[in-house]
Structure formats: C-alpha cells, structure tokens
Motif scaffolding. Sequence first.
Motif, mmCIF file in Angstrom:
data_model
loop_
_atom_site.group_PDB
_atom_site.id
_atom_site.type_symbol
_atom_site.label_atom_id
_atom_site.label_comp_id
_atom_site.label_asym_id
_atom_site.label_seq_id
_atom_site.Cartn_x
_atom_site.Cartn_y
_atom_site.Cartn_z
ATOM 1 N N PRO A 128 0.818 -1.212 0.000
ATOM 2 C CA PRO A 128 0.000 0.000 0.000
ATOM 3 C C PRO A 128 0.852 1.262 0.000
ATOM 4 C CG PRO A 128 -0.769 -1.550 1.667
ATOM 5 C CD PRO A 128 0.550 -2.060 1.169
ATOM 6 N N THR A 129 0.420 2.233 -0.773
ATOM 7 C CA THR A 129 1.029 3.564 -0.740
ATOM 8 C C THR A 129 0.166 4.476 0.120
ATOM 9 O OG1 THR A 129 -0.187 4.465 -2.626
ATOM 10 C CG2 THR A 129 1.797 3.166 -3.113
ATOM 11 N N ALA A 130 0.601 5.715 0.269
ATOM 12 C CA ALA A 130 -0.184 6.671 1.047
ATOM 13 C C ALA A 130 -1.567 6.876 0.446
ATOM 14 C CB ALA A 130 0.560 8.003 1.126
ATOM 15 N N LEU A 131 -1.706 6.671 -0.872
ATOM 16 C CA LEU A 131 -2.998 6.850 -1.517
ATOM 17 C C LEU A 131 -3.917 5.648 -1.310
ATOM 18 C CD1 LEU A 131 -1.933 8.497 -4.901
ATOM 19 C CD2 LEU A 131 -2.902 9.606 -2.878
ATOM 20 N N ASP A 132 -3.349 4.510 -0.923
ATOM 21 C CA ASP A 132 -4.154 3.307 -0.685
ATOM 22 C C ASP A 132 -4.664 3.217 0.745
ATOM 23 O OD1 ASP A 132 -3.791 2.021 -3.301
ATOM 24 O OD2 ASP A 132 -1.699 1.833 -2.693
ATOM 25 N N VAL A 133 -3.926 3.831 1.673
ATOM 26 C CA VAL A 133 -4.251 3.678 3.094
ATOM 27 C C VAL A 133 -5.406 4.597 3.450
ATOM 28 C CG1 VAL A 133 -3.394 3.864 5.443
ATOM 29 C CG2 VAL A 133 -1.896 3.004 3.643
ATOM 30 N N ALA A 134 -6.442 4.018 4.032
ATOM 31 C CA ALA A 134 -7.653 4.774 4.370
ATOM 32 C C ALA A 134 -7.453 5.590 5.639
ATOM 33 C CB ALA A 134 -8.808 3.800 4.566
ATOM 34 N N PRO A 135 -8.271 6.624 5.828
ATOM 35 C CA PRO A 135 -8.276 7.326 7.119
ATOM 36 C C PRO A 135 -8.594 6.353 8.252
ATOM 37 C CG PRO A 135 -9.524 8.566 5.483
ATOM 38 C CD PRO A 135 -9.203 7.238 4.861
ATOM 39 N N VAL A 136 -7.900 6.520 9.367
ATOM 40 C CA VAL A 136 -8.073 5.657 10.534
ATOM 41 C C VAL A 136 -8.688 6.479 11.661
ATOM 42 C CG1 VAL A 136 -6.884 4.296 12.300
ATOM 43 C CG2 VAL A 136 -6.149 4.160 9.904
ATOM 44 N N VAL A 137 -9.746 5.960 12.254
ATOM 45 C CA VAL A 137 -10.309 6.562 13.462
ATOM 46 C C VAL A 137 -10.189 5.528 14.565
ATOM 47 C CG1 VAL A 137 -11.818 8.232 12.368
ATOM 48 C CG2 VAL A 137 -12.636 5.910 12.682
ATOM 49 N N ALA A 138 -9.647 5.930 15.706
ATOM 50 C CA ALA A 138 -9.278 4.950 16.735
ATOM 51 C C ALA A 138 -9.678 5.423 18.117
ATOM 52 C CB ALA A 138 -7.769 4.702 16.694
ATOM 53 N N THR A 139 -10.035 4.467 18.948
ATOM 54 C CA THR A 139 -10.246 4.703 20.374
ATOM 55 C C THR A 139 -9.353 3.745 21.146
ATOM 56 O OG1 THR A 139 -12.545 5.398 20.088
ATOM 57 C CG2 THR A 139 -11.898 4.659 22.278
ATOM 58 N N LEU A 140 -8.591 4.294 22.072
ATOM 59 C CA LEU A 140 -7.720 3.478 22.909
ATOM 60 C C LEU A 140 -8.465 3.128 24.197
ATOM 61 C CD1 LEU A 140 -4.385 5.505 22.536
ATOM 62 C CD2 LEU A 140 -5.390 3.805 20.983
ATOM 63 N N ILE A 141 -8.560 1.848 24.472
ATOM 64 C CA ILE A 141 -9.215 1.374 25.689
ATOM 65 C C ILE A 141 -8.143 1.145 26.744
ATOM 66 C CG2 ILE A 141 -10.680 -0.389 26.714
ATOM 67 C CD1 ILE A 141 -12.044 1.360 24.581
ATOM 68 N N GLU A 142 -8.182 1.950 27.789
ATOM 69 C CA GLU A 142 -7.184 1.860 28.860
ATOM 70 C C GLU A 142 -7.775 1.145 30.076
ATOM 71 O OE1 GLU A 142 -3.827 5.196 28.420
ATOM 72 O OE2 GLU A 142 -5.550 5.818 29.594
ATOM 73 N N GLN A 143 -7.328 -0.073 30.272
ATOM 74 C CA GLN A 143 -7.596 -0.834 31.485
ATOM 75 C C GLN A 143 -6.258 -1.416 31.917
ATOM 76 O OE1 GLN A 143 -10.719 -3.756 31.060
ATOM 77 N NE2 GLN A 143 -12.232 -2.254 30.374
ATOM 78 N N PRO A 144 -5.561 -0.781 32.859
ATOM 79 C CA PRO A 144 -4.198 -1.209 33.211
ATOM 80 C C PRO A 144 -4.124 -2.703 33.530
ATOM 81 C CG PRO A 144 -4.699 0.884 34.229
ATOM 82 C CD PRO A 144 -5.980 0.406 33.610
ATOM 83 N N GLU A 145 -3.134 -3.349 32.941
ATOM 84 C CA GLU A 145 -2.948 -4.794 33.098
ATOM 85 C C GLU A 145 -2.158 -5.094 34.365
ATOM 86 O OE1 GLU A 145 -2.883 -8.939 31.600
ATOM 87 O OE2 GLU A 145 -4.202 -7.195 31.643
ATOM 88 N N PRO A 146 -2.700 -5.923 35.268
ATOM 89 C CA PRO A 146 -1.941 -6.287 36.473
ATOM 90 C C PRO A 146 -0.612 -6.950 36.114
ATOM 91 C CG PRO A 146 -4.241 -6.990 36.636
ATOM 92 C CD PRO A 146 -4.029 -6.557 35.223
ATOM 93 N N GLY A 147 0.439 -6.523 36.789
ATOM 94 C CA GLY A 147 1.752 -7.116 36.572
ATOM 95 C C GLY A 147 2.557 -6.482 35.471
#
Length: 767
Positions: free
Chosen positions: A704-723
């Motif tokens: 993929p080139t820059a013209l092939d890659v679609a816009p990305v919309v993201a949400t980061l789910i933060e639940q701290p991992e024990p350890g």
Amino acid sequence: MSTTTVPPGTRGDVEGGIGRTVDRPDGTPKVSGGFAFSSDLHHDRMLWGKALRSPHPHARIRSIDTSKAAAMPGVHCVLTADDVPGNPNHGLEHTDQPVFAADVVRFHGEAIAAVAAEHPEQALRAIRAIEVDYEILEPLTDPEAALDADPIHPDGNLFRHLPLRHGDPDATGEVSVEGTYEVGMQDQAFLGPESGMAIPTEDGGVELLISTQWLHVDHGQVAACLDLPPEKVHLALAGVGGAFGAREDVSLQVHVCLLALATGRPVKIQYSREESFHGHVHRHPARMWFRHTATADGDLVKLEARLLLDGGAYASTSPAVLANAVCFAGGPYVFPNAVVDGWAVRTNNPPCGAMRGFGVVQACFGHESQMDKLADALGMDPVELRLRNAMKPGDPLLTGQIITGTAPVREVIEACIAHPLPGEPGPDDPLMTLPGGAGLTAERRDVRRGTGIAVSIKNLMYSEGFDDFSTARCRLELSPDGQPVATVQCAAAEVGQGFVTLAQQIARSELHVERVLLGPADTSIGSAGSTSASRQTWMSGGAVQIACRAVREELLARAAGREGEPLAGSRRVRFDLRGSDVVDLDSGATFPVVDLLAEGPIDLTREHHHAPTDPLDADGQGNAHVSFAFAAHRAVVDVDPELGLVRVVQIATGQDVGKALNPRAVTGQLEGGIAQGLGLAVMEEIVVDDGRVRNPSFTDYLIPTALDVAPVVATLIEQPEPGAPFGAKGVGEPPTISSTPAIVSAIRAATGRDLTRVPVRPQDICL
C-alpha cells in the motif's frame, strides 16, 4: 489522516514522562535524511561481500568451482561450506539451516558461496563466475503432500503437529457452518534491505554492526559458526529500517563475519531488494478448515478446525507460529468445546517464520470469516453475535487457561462501532476517490459500498515455558555542568517501534530527572530478547523501570546514611525539574543531589522476568501465555464488482492498550499495522510457482502507498494490566491481525461473493 480518542487521565505527572506524547529522539534525523541506517555503514578499508544463491528450489550439488572467481581482479576471497570453521548450521530455534548449502539446496535463493571484493560490481561479477554443477531434483511444494512425502531434510518434513482438545469433543448444537480458507505468503517489506559490516579485531575476533531484532541470539549463532569464544564476538545495533519479524533470523551475519576474518579487512554486505526477498523469512501461507457450531440463540457450542502452515525449507519459528494459530483459532470468544489440529511442515518453498501477528493473522481470517457466516445462518447481526460470545476476565481460553488480567473485548467492539461512518459517496466526489484512483477506470454508478467488522486476540511475550527476560542498566551521575543526568542502556533493538523514546520516558518518571541519555544497544550488556511478540514495552520497559528504581533506592540509602538511620523503600525521591535539584524524603529532610552524587555515580543493572508459563500438554492444554491484547476493526470499502477494484474508505478501531505510555506513538503503531493488514487483504502476496519466487521486487510485489491507506479513526481502551509495567500492553501486532478480515468482510458485503482467500484478487471479485 487519523483521529485517535485517548481516555482522560492518560497524561503523566512528569514532563516528558509516562503518559505524555513525546517526540522521538531519532524522529527528525530519520525524516530529514540525517539518520545512519545500516546501509550507510562505511570504512576506508572496506570490502564488499556478495552471496551466490541457488536458481533452483531443490537440487543436488555435484561440484563447485570457484577458481575463476578467485582469480578475478579485486576479488580477495571466495568461501563455501568447506570454509565454515564451526557449526555448519544455524537457526533461531532449531539449527537446521546451512551457512552455505554443501550437498543439497532446498529453496530458490539458498546461499551456496560468498565473495569479498574491492567494489560491489567486482563482487557481483565474481559470484557469476562461480560454476556449480547441479542435479535438479523434483521440488516438494505442496504442504499437504509434505505430510506423507519422503523427507527432504535429515530432520524430516514435520516441524510440529499440535492437537488441542477442550471440553466435550462430541458436543452438538442446532446450527453449524463450515468453510475452507487460505492465506497467501506475505513479505515484511521493510524500508531498508538487510545490511551490515564486520570488522576484524586485534584479538582474532570480530565486531559486527548489524540491523537485527535480537542481538544476543545472533551473537550465539555467529560465535558458534565462527568457532570463536563468545567474548571474541561483539555485536552492536546498526540503524534499522523496519523489521516486522524478518530480522529475527540470521541472514548475512555469518557470511559477512567469515569474509572479514578471511580477508583481515572490514567487509560490508548490503542486499538488493531482490536478494532481500530471497534472504529472509516470510509470513506462513496457510490452508485452514473450520466448523463453528452454536445454539439457535447464538451461543457458541464447539469449534472444530484443521490448520496447515507451510514453513518452507527450514524451521525458523514455525513450531511457535503454529502454536499461536492453534491456541487462538477460536478468536476472542468463549467456546466450551473445541477440537483443533495444526501442522507446520517443511517444503521446498521459501522459508517462513515470524511476521507481525505471528500465526494469529492466519487464524483470525478463518475464525472471523466463520463468525460472519454463522451470523448469516442464525439471521443475527454480526456485531451482536460477537458481543454475545465475547471473552471477559475469568473466562477460559481454548487451552483451558483462565484469563486473569484485563479482557475488554466488549469494550473494543463497542468503541469501534461507535465511530461515525463516512458519508455516502456523491456524484461530485473527486474521481480519485473511486476504486482504481488515478486509473480513472471505475464509474460512480458501478460502485458498491460495504461494511465489515472483525475482532482479534493476541498473546503478549513468549509462551510455552520460555524464560523470557530483559536486561537494563541505569547510570546516574553529575554532568560537567553539575546537573544530574541518567544514562539508560538496554540491548532492545529499536526497529521503529519507539522504545528509544519509551526508555527515556520511564527514566524521567522513575527518577524525575530531565536529562536522560541512551547507551548503545550492543552485546556488552545482557540480552533484552527480541523486538517481537509485542514484548519490549513490557519486558525491556520493565527492566528499565526496575533498574531506575534500584538507582533511586541507592540515592535514598546514601541520604539515609547521612542521617544515621535507614529509610524504608517506600520513601519518595524526587528531582525537582525547576532547578533546586534536591532529594525530597518523607521525613521532610532534603539533600542536594550534587552532594549525594559527589560520592560517585550510581550504576546498576537489573533483569526483568515475567510470570512463568507452562508448556502445552498432549491435548494442547495449559497456562502457556502471559497476557493478551484485544482489538476490533470496522472497514468501509467501495468496490467496482465488474472491474474487481477496491478502495478502502475508512478503518475504525477500538484497541486494548492497558495504558497509553506515549499516545502519539500508539497511534502510529495502529496506523502502520492497519496498512500491513490492508496490504494482505487486497494486494500483498509473494507468488511462488513450483518453488520459485516470481515477483521479488516492489514492481511486482505491491504494498500500500499513502494513496491506498484509508483514514483511521481509533479509540484506545485503557484498562491497566496487572503485573505489567505502568499497566501497559504491547500494541504493535493487533492492528494487523483483525484489519485484514474486516476489509474482506466489507468486500463480501459489497459484492455478495464468498471470499475465502487473501489477498483478494480482482478475479476473485469479478468471476
């Protein structure tokens, strides 16, 4: 273009520390052309190395005549298998691959000899002058046939068979769907082809500057093949232009060291792009059969699967890749019962090994295709089916292991689908937004839009009882201007993932010191393991953290010694970044740092180990994994079914990150991983015909080139991992895993085609 939603509370309390978006120290040099990659290495006495490679996938070597090559102008030496002083074989987990093929070649591109010359053109002419008499043999290229075929290697054709039995194998349900799926061979396609330089040392040893993912495992293999004591072999990380798994295995390391020791001069080898395609491992092609059984209400009852991975000529990581594919064949869903069998086999195809996603990519394409098929059979919304069966903490995996950490599967799905869909295409949209882009071949009236979703689970760190650890060193001292400065050293290979930024952030947060330097990544310090398996944030980040904490405790001890009484380890130490530079103790006493460090620098090294894991038993059961990360992807695509053209319009994602230690770096990982998933979905495949690679270039192997890659919309789910250090999980692999099946699901929705193979080709859509 991307939009990332980061949960509140992510920012840390130290400027430049954990939770902050911090610039990469190597960022500006890389984008401005000032960064020195391994291909930029130079020495004024340098010779150039080159390898002769087999034009056949399977042949017996009758004879090799190097005399003409050795007599050519500028040529300093020609080496074959007879010139390897130590172990004639190497291998990441199994030493089954020859340094140079001696009697038999087993894949197209296998190394047979190497030369060193004054100029790269002289080296190229020399290898062309080497005469090899081959007896061409019939290649074994069908992995199914390899199970019963005569062995093509003394170790046999079977790398591993892994059965998995969970619950009641005879369990039944009201609704059942099955399907057969294939995944093609994908290349890691990193920016900089393999390169490195070896320099002989005065003690008869060698120094190797190399682009790699694991300095210490290279060190062990190189020393063994050279028949040198480990202390006479020193490796240092050269600038790496991406890796994605392909730099875990030895490629040119032994060759370049042998040439340097034979000539007594520095030698550099730099692969061309074509040679790179032959010189490293690729993603395993897979053939997979699945049957999913459920109740009429949509509760999963049983998984049945048969997975076959083509490992190519040599083992590399095939057994471990297979284990991942089998363990996660059901995806992030609860199956009370499962019968899964997996095989990884040897063929005369190119060797396959690690690539981002490590076996889970193949399995995810299968299980997510099945979930869509099952939802259709049930008359249920595909998202509803996934939510109904989503894993949560306390649920068992197919291996019987109970998830004791975080498992926000429902949360990543809900976050993913909560993103607004892109607007419907209109008649006035630019022509470049059509499938085919600048080709101007599609017309708006022929374009159909589809939406699809996929969800994934990925294990973090190594598994099945591997003692995974990382080593880090922290040195705190006064700089010439009298200010405290920390130097962090770790052998973690920086391959673009951003550990160089993270190490500094951790030191700032733990020591509250603004000035943090990075020591060299080399074999003068203990191993940091491989930059793979989404492990460096946890493992090397953890090593840096405990090394910095040990330094902090030593400062407390020095301060306590001045008061004549011990201070508990829970007491606080803080470097005031505003310039007062004091140690602040719970007792209220303060001591100038300059006085404490006047006694001398504090220089401590620590190892970080994760909780132990166990091997899988004969039924594929056991606590084989440390932790898990989850992601969901929703793809929107436009398709011209008559022309077979696809344009990905948007990718939405929700990803489980534990804690975002550097939010912008996390976003970069998501974008890069999704681009590779898009490539596997619709364009990337190494075409192997009767054992021969037909497209070893970026002219014919499309990425993929820059013209092939679609816009990305993201949400980061933060639940701290024990350890986990700071509760953070590795984020590099999940973006690649479920983005591929999400895109294919969207193409199915747009076309109605039962697409069972990736990459999806135009003829798969049109026919």
